[in-house]
Design a protein around this motif. Structure first.
Motif, short mmCIF file in Angstrom:
data_model
loop_
_atom_site.label_atom_id
_atom_site.label_comp_id
_atom_site.label_asym_id
_atom_site.label_seq_id
_atom_site.Cartn_x
_atom_site.Cartn_y
_atom_site.Cartn_z
N LEU A 141 -12.69 3.77 -6.64
CA LEU A 141 -13.47 3.52 -5.43
C LEU A 141 -12.61 3.32 -4.18
N ILE A 142 -11.33 3.06 -4.34
CA ILE A 142 -10.47 2.90 -3.16
C ILE A 142 -9.17 3.64 -3.44
N ASP A 143 -8.61 4.21 -2.39
CA ASP A 143 -7.44 5.07 -2.53
C ASP A 143 -6.43 4.68 -1.47
N ALA A 144 -5.18 4.48 -1.88
CA ALA A 144 -4.14 4.02 -0.95
C ALA A 144 -3.90 5.01 0.17
N LEU A 160 0.83 -1.21 0.00
CA LEU A 160 0.00 0.00 0.00
C LEU A 160 0.86 1.25 0.00
N VAL A 161 1.88 1.26 0.85
CA VAL A 161 2.79 2.41 0.91
C VAL A 161 3.56 2.54 -0.40
N ALA A 162 3.93 1.40 -1.00
CA ALA A 162 4.65 1.43 -2.27
C ALA A 162 3.79 2.04 -3.37
N VAL A 163 2.49 1.70 -3.38
CA VAL A 163 1.58 2.25 -4.39
C VAL A 163 1.47 3.76 -4.25
N MET A 164 1.49 4.25 -3.01
CA MET A 164 1.40 5.70 -2.78
C MET A 164 2.58 6.44 -3.38
N SER A 165 3.73 5.77 -3.52
CA SER A 165 4.92 6.44 -4.04
C SER A 165 5.01 6.39 -5.56
#
Length: 287
Positions: free
Chosen positions: A157-160, A121-126
């Motif tokens: 519909l969903i956001d990291a 999840l944190v990786a997707v945010m970057s």
């Protein structure tokens, strides 16, 4: 002479400590930040000739609402507004529910791979969003939802970052508030829905505002997920106006009138709920 110098130095120090210089600096920065928006509003009430001749003047030579009439009566702007409104409301409600559900699961439930999921999840945010546009387009086409409301809504519909915010907020709530419900044999979802979620109001307001703003201002996703003019959103429509879709002339008043109308919902949302954004003192429980 020395006494006068000391008096001046003392007065200067008092002036610096009074904070007047800081307030002047902040006022200047605020003016620089707000000025483009003020020019935008003023220009939207000008004639096309006036806007071309005096693009940065704050007082129109002739006040007119012709740009707004043209925008609402002689363009597809109402269709764009309707599409943006539908998508934004559905996406905001979906994100608030699914982000809070996922955040609660990551903060409270113990299952194999939880840390791996959070790291992903944190990786997707970057990852920059533009990098994911082509894979997103291919997935939408494969699922058969291209050029539809489903293709516009489901990937958003969903956001990291929303899951991250909710997880951190739920972890700040003491587990003792859930113990009584556990003794009464309440299910996990019931505990989440009836006990923990109402305590997360500050985080929910924050997620709601960020989701509304993000989906309302989204552009790149709608470029790769739709092509029909009947599904054009405000961002795509206003971008087409700015790139020269209008028939002739600069048409600055119409373009900026569209930008003003587009700005109003998000601005109102921030003004109404600004004091409730992540007020972490709300809902806290002392053990």
């Amino acid at each position: 002479m020395n006494g006068q110098n000391r008096t001046r130095e003392s007065a200067f120090k008092r002036f610096l400590h009074s904070g007047v210089l800081l307030y002047v600096l902040l006022a200047a920065l605020a003016l620089i930040y707000i000025m483009p928006f003020v020019i935008q509003i003023a220009t939207s009430f000008k004639t096309d000739a006036d806007a071309t001749a005096n693009p940065v003047s704050l007082i129109p030579e002739t006040w007119t609402a012709a740009a707004y009439r043209k925008l609402f009566l002689n363009s597809d702007f109402p269709v764009w507004f309707k599409n943006s409104f539908i998508v934004t409301i559905v996406v905001t409600c979906g994100r608030v529910f699914f982000d809070s559900l996922a955040g609660y699961a990551l903060s409270r439930l113990h299952f194999r791979g939880r840390n791996v999921i959070f790291a992903a999840l944190v990786a997707v945010m970057s990852v920059p969003g533009v990098v994911l546009l082509i894979p997103k387009f291919l997935i939408i086409k494969t699922l058969g939802i291209y050029d539809s409301y489903a293709g516009m809504i489901l990937p958003l519909l969903i956001d990291a970052s929303g899951v991250f915010i909710m997880k951190n907020f739920f972890e700040s709530i003491p587990r003792s508030v859930e113990e009584q419900a556990m003794i009464d044999r309440a299910g996990t979802f019931r505990i989440f829905w009836q006990i923990v979620l109402p305590m997360a109001r500050p985080a929910l307001v924050t997620i709601s505002i960020l989701s509304f703003q993000g989906s309302w201002n989204e552009l790149s996703h709608f470029i790769v997920s739709t092509q029909s003019s009947s599904l054009t959103t405000l961002t795509k429509g206003v971008a087409s106006l700015a790139s020269g879709q209008l028939s002739s002339g600069n048409q600055y008043p119409v373009k900026l009138a569209a930008a003003v109308v587009m700005t109003i919902p998000v601005a109102l949302l921030f003004f109404v709920f600004q004091k409730q954004i992540m007020n972490s003192s709300e809902g806290s429980v002392k053990e």
